[in-house]
Design an enzyme around this catalytic site. Sequence first.
Site, PDB file in Angstrom:
ATOM      1  N   SER A  28       0.813  -1.220   0.000  1.00 48.71           N
ATOM      2  CA  SER A  28       0.000   0.000   0.000  1.00 48.71           C
ATOM      3  C   SER A  28       0.844   1.266   0.000  1.00 48.71           C
ATOM      4  O   SER A  28       0.349   2.335  -0.357  1.00 48.71           O
ATOM      5  CB  SER A  28      -0.963   0.004   1.195  1.00 48.71           C
ATOM      6  OG  SER A  28      -0.234   0.093   2.395  1.00 48.71           O
ATOM      7  N   CYS A  29       2.116   1.169   0.364  1.00 47.58           N
ATOM      8  CA  CYS A  29       3.003   2.330   0.339  1.00 47.58           C
ATOM      9  C   CYS A  29       3.540   2.591  -1.067  1.00 47.58           C
ATOM     10  O   CYS A  29       4.470   3.373  -1.242  1.00 47.58           O
ATOM     11  CB  CYS A  29       4.121   2.189   1.374  1.00 47.58           C
ATOM     12  SG  CYS A  29       4.992   0.616   1.309  1.00 47.58           S
TER      13      CYS A  29
END
Length: 186
Positions: A156-157
């Site tokens: 998700s980063c």
Amino acid sequence: MMKAPKRILLGVAGGIAAYKAADLCSKLAQAGHHVQVVMTAGASEFIGETTMAALSGRPVATQSFDSRYPLGAHIELAVDLDAMVIAPATASVLARLAHGQADDLLSTLYLQNTAPVLLAPAMSDPMWNQPSVQRNIDILRADGCQFVGPEKGWLSCRVQGVGRMSEPTKIVDEIHTLLSATTKRS
């Protein structure tokens, strides 16, 4: 699939992978298991209690002090469990479990629990690779906890790396393997 329904406590910690816990809960309930969801305060920032209650068919537990459990939620929810699964298991939760820090319902339940434990870590690649996180993993393995994942992939980063929570179908398979062993932790 297991022959008889099992009592599974599904702990959901505060990470973006909490959305996968909804699918995991659904798959376990569809398999006929009695799923009790316990969410940390952080998990509630990512997924709603209403979703998990609807999928499990049971109220979600979030607080150590809950009048529904006069003996204490950590006592009553741990009775007759066949397995405790934490997905996602964040770096914070892993640290609390490894060091016996019982400062919320989920970590207190872990200490009360005698059923097998399966942890599905989820975090960023740099977090996963921290020496302190790896030491906590080693402690938990030595304590008898089983692990599934994390996987390498899109995080998700917005980068590729290790830290992605395993897919719910893989976690369900690991749960069934764990349940086949039917050993209690001491």
